[in-house]
Motif scaffolding. Sequence first.
Motif, mmCIF file in Angstrom:
data_model
loop_
_atom_site.group_PDB
_atom_site.id
_atom_site.type_symbol
_atom_site.label_atom_id
_atom_site.label_comp_id
_atom_site.label_asym_id
_atom_site.label_seq_id
_atom_site.Cartn_x
_atom_site.Cartn_y
_atom_site.Cartn_z
ATOM 1 N N GLN A 34 0.838 -1.183 0.000
ATOM 2 C CA GLN A 34 0.000 0.000 0.000
ATOM 3 C C GLN A 34 0.881 1.244 0.000
ATOM 4 O O GLN A 34 1.893 1.291 0.682
ATOM 5 C CB GLN A 34 -0.893 0.009 1.244
ATOM 6 N N ALA A 35 0.488 2.211 -0.776
ATOM 7 C CA ALA A 35 1.146 3.520 -0.772
ATOM 8 C C ALA A 35 0.082 4.547 -0.407
ATOM 9 O O ALA A 35 -1.021 4.515 -0.946
ATOM 10 C CB ALA A 35 1.739 3.827 -2.132
ATOM 11 N N THR A 36 0.417 5.431 0.521
ATOM 12 C CA THR A 36 -0.539 6.429 0.984
ATOM 13 C C THR A 36 -0.103 7.803 0.500
ATOM 14 O O THR A 36 1.058 8.186 0.646
ATOM 15 C CB THR A 36 -0.639 6.426 2.520
ATOM 16 N N PHE A 37 -1.038 8.521 -0.077
ATOM 17 C CA PHE A 37 -0.825 9.877 -0.558
ATOM 18 C C PHE A 37 -1.718 10.781 0.278
ATOM 19 O O PHE A 37 -2.943 10.738 0.157
ATOM 20 C CB PHE A 37 -1.182 9.981 -2.040
ATOM 21 N N SER A 38 -1.108 11.581 1.167
ATOM 22 C CA SER A 38 -1.867 12.406 2.108
ATOM 23 C C SER A 38 -1.880 13.863 1.686
ATOM 24 O O SER A 38 -0.850 14.401 1.260
ATOM 25 C CB SER A 38 -1.262 12.323 3.511
ATOM 26 N N TYR A 39 -3.018 14.486 1.852
ATOM 27 C CA TYR A 39 -3.202 15.910 1.583
ATOM 28 C C TYR A 39 -3.793 16.550 2.821
ATOM 29 O O TYR A 39 -4.657 15.978 3.479
ATOM 30 C CB TYR A 39 -4.122 16.116 0.375
ATOM 31 N N ALA A 40 -3.345 17.760 3.126
ATOM 32 C CA ALA A 40 -3.791 18.458 4.337
ATOM 33 C C ALA A 40 -5.201 18.984 4.233
ATOM 34 O O ALA A 40 -5.853 19.211 5.256
ATOM 35 C CB ALA A 40 -2.835 19.604 4.663
#
Length: 120
Positions: A34-40
């Motif tokens: 799994q790769a997580t791409f986080s945005y504020a």
Amino acid sequence: MKTAVIEINPDWKAALRTGAKGMRQAAKSGRVQQATFSYASPELLFSEISPKRWGVLEAMSGAGEMSLRELARRLERDVKSVHRDVHALLEIGLLEKTESGKIVCPFDKVRVDFTLEQAA
């Protein structure tokens, strides 16, 4: 199965902990699951992944390697604008370039995960 998780998480410390946990799991198993791409914020997410870019992701999902021209043909868009969107998604890490110069989505699934809550 390799999954991309796109999330809105204003708590950057929590996002870092999640990323570190995923890296530890990948190191133990020898493969990334799994790769997580986080945005504020939603604004940041939607500024980087516009509706046209969602369309690119949708067209690339499960399609294997594809040339930029073929992708533009499938999307019924001009090559120049598809090129711009593909390069933005390459920078984010949601697409990859192959050795042959084609593009591919390295994920089997893309999941979007966020919760809207009433402000305190």
